[in-house]
Design a protein around this motif. Structure first.
Motif, mmCIF file in Angstrom:
data_model
loop_
_atom_site.group_PDB
_atom_site.id
_atom_site.type_symbol
_atom_site.label_atom_id
_atom_site.label_comp_id
_atom_site.label_asym_id
_atom_site.label_seq_id
_atom_site.Cartn_x
_atom_site.Cartn_y
_atom_site.Cartn_z
ATOM 1 N N ILE A 1 0.858 -1.181 0.000
ATOM 2 C CA ILE A 1 0.000 0.000 0.000
ATOM 3 C C ILE A 1 0.891 1.227 0.000
ATOM 4 O O ILE A 1 1.699 1.416 0.916
ATOM 5 C CB ILE A 1 -0.934 0.023 1.222
ATOM 6 N N ASN A 2 0.764 2.045 -1.036
ATOM 7 C CA ASN A 2 1.549 3.274 -1.147
ATOM 8 C C ASN A 2 3.044 2.986 -1.017
ATOM 9 O O ASN A 2 3.760 3.649 -0.265
ATOM 10 C CB ASN A 2 1.101 4.288 -0.092
ATOM 11 N N TYR A 3 3.512 1.978 -1.734
ATOM 12 C CA TYR A 3 4.916 1.573 -1.796
ATOM 13 C C TYR A 3 5.443 0.995 -0.479
ATOM 14 O O TYR A 3 6.653 0.825 -0.319
ATOM 15 C CB TYR A 3 5.825 2.752 -2.205
ATOM 16 N N GLN A 4 4.578 0.708 0.471
ATOM 17 C CA GLN A 4 5.007 0.133 1.733
ATOM 18 C C GLN A 4 4.421 -1.273 1.892
ATOM 19 O O GLN A 4 3.291 -1.524 1.489
ATOM 20 C CB GLN A 4 4.583 1.014 2.910
ATOM 21 N N GLU A 5 5.218 -2.135 2.499
ATOM 22 C CA GLU A 5 4.814 -3.522 2.672
ATOM 23 C C GLU A 5 4.118 -3.716 4.024
ATOM 24 O O GLU A 5 4.643 -3.324 5.059
ATOM 25 C CB GLU A 5 6.031 -4.448 2.587
ATOM 26 N N TYR A 6 2.927 -4.307 3.981
ATOM 27 C CA TYR A 6 2.146 -4.584 5.182
ATOM 28 C C TYR A 6 1.685 -6.032 5.174
ATOM 29 O O TYR A 6 1.752 -6.722 4.145
ATOM 30 C CB TYR A 6 0.907 -3.683 5.249
ATOM 31 N N GLU A 7 1.194 -6.444 6.316
ATOM 32 C CA GLU A 7 0.400 -7.659 6.431
ATOM 33 C C GLU A 7 -0.987 -7.220 6.883
ATOM 34 O O GLU A 7 -1.110 -6.352 7.754
ATOM 35 C CB GLU A 7 1.013 -8.622 7.441
ATOM 36 N N ILE A 8 -2.045 -7.812 6.309
ATOM 37 C CA ILE A 8 -3.400 -7.366 6.594
ATOM 38 C C ILE A 8 -4.280 -8.547 6.965
ATOM 39 O O ILE A 8 -4.068 -9.675 6.525
ATOM 40 C CB ILE A 8 -4.019 -6.618 5.391
ATOM 41 N N THR A 9 -5.283 -8.255 7.779
ATOM 42 C CA THR A 9 -6.297 -9.244 8.132
ATOM 43 C C THR A 9 -7.511 -8.497 8.662
ATOM 44 O O THR A 9 -7.498 -7.269 8.791
ATOM 45 C CB THR A 9 -5.771 -10.239 9.192
ATOM 46 N N SER A 10 -8.580 -9.225 8.997
ATOM 47 C CA SER A 10 -9.768 -8.615 9.592
ATOM 48 C C SER A 10 -10.444 -9.630 10.499
ATOM 49 O O SER A 10 -10.289 -10.834 10.324
ATOM 50 C CB SER A 10 -10.742 -8.120 8.508
ATOM 51 N N PHE A 11 -11.204 -9.102 11.460
ATOM 52 C CA PHE A 11 -11.924 -9.978 12.391
ATOM 53 C C PHE A 11 -13.093 -9.199 12.985
ATOM 54 O O PHE A 11 -13.119 -7.956 12.964
ATOM 55 C CB PHE A 11 -11.000 -10.492 13.506
ATOM 56 N N ASP A 12 -14.084 -9.934 13.482
ATOM 57 C CA ASP A 12 -15.259 -9.315 14.089
ATOM 58 C C ASP A 12 -14.910 -8.778 15.479
ATOM 59 O O ASP A 12 -14.075 -9.358 16.202
ATOM 60 C CB ASP A 12 -16.400 -10.321 14.193
#
Length: 205
Positions: free
Chosen positions: A40-51
């Motif tokens: 995202i925007n040239y930056q490396e992330y790890e993503i997830t989602s939860f309730d």
């Protein structure tokens, strides 16, 4: 925050709100096993989602993380990562789309910050509105050209990335001692640097 999320939920409005880091959120995020890599925007992330239950309703937490600068591990997450959270009631949007949508607000503020401090929008040179309007447009075009230039040199000049501000670019690239000589009917550029990729680029045909 629960009053705000309850209100928007009752109004049937979608919302994307920055959720402050808390022990519960960090611990819950650290326990997730479905983290996915994302740029995202040239930056490396790890993503997830939860309730996540907040107020009267169960909403969705979009979590994203990246390695922190210190390398120090957190007792809450058992890793050395910085966590960010967005709470939303949109269950369909992807994690990346949600983050990019939320970041549009910050991106707009960042653009004005760059224009004010790097391209002199905070110091109008003229006394008349129409002249200053032309100046603002010219400096906005200069910003666009600069983004193209810095993206090009990010792969050549050490210490420069595609998101580098103008001051860093000047320090790393413009303020480099150079000497020009002629050899074999061509101009040779000598730089006070050991960056061979930059030297080869400047001396290429």
């Amino acid at each position: 925050m629960k009053e705000v999320t309850d209100f928007y939920q009752q109004q049937g409005a979608d919302f994307f709100i920055r959720a402050n880091n808390s022990a519960v959120l960090i611990q819950t995020a650290g326990q997730q096993t479905d983290w996915k890599p994302c740029t995202i925007n040239y930056q490396e992330y790890e993503i997830t989602s939860f309730d996540y239950q907040l107020g009267q309703y169960t909403h969705r937490i979009i979590a994203y993380r990246q390695a922190n600068k210190t390398g120090q591990a957190s007792l809450l997450s058992n890793d050395s990562k910085k966590y960010l959270f967005i709470i939303t009631n949109d269950k369909q949007i992807s994690e990346k789309q949600a983050i990019e949508l939320y970041n549009k607000r910050g991106d707009s503020e960042r653009v004005f910050d760059i224009q004010n401090n790097d391209f002199n929008w905070n110091s109008m040179p003229h006394s008349f509105l129409h002249q200053n309007t032309v100046y603002l447009i010219i400096m906005a075009v200069a910003h666009i050209i600069y983004k193209w230039i810095v993206a090009f040199f990010a792969d050549i000049v050490n210490g420069i990335t595609k998101t580098s501000r103008l001051k860093k670019f000047i320090f790393r690239f413009v303020n480099t001692v150079a000497k020009f000589t002629r050899s074999g009917r061509r101009e040779i550029t000598h730089l006070a640097t050991d960056n061979q990729k930059l030297i080869d680029f400047l001396n290429s045909e």
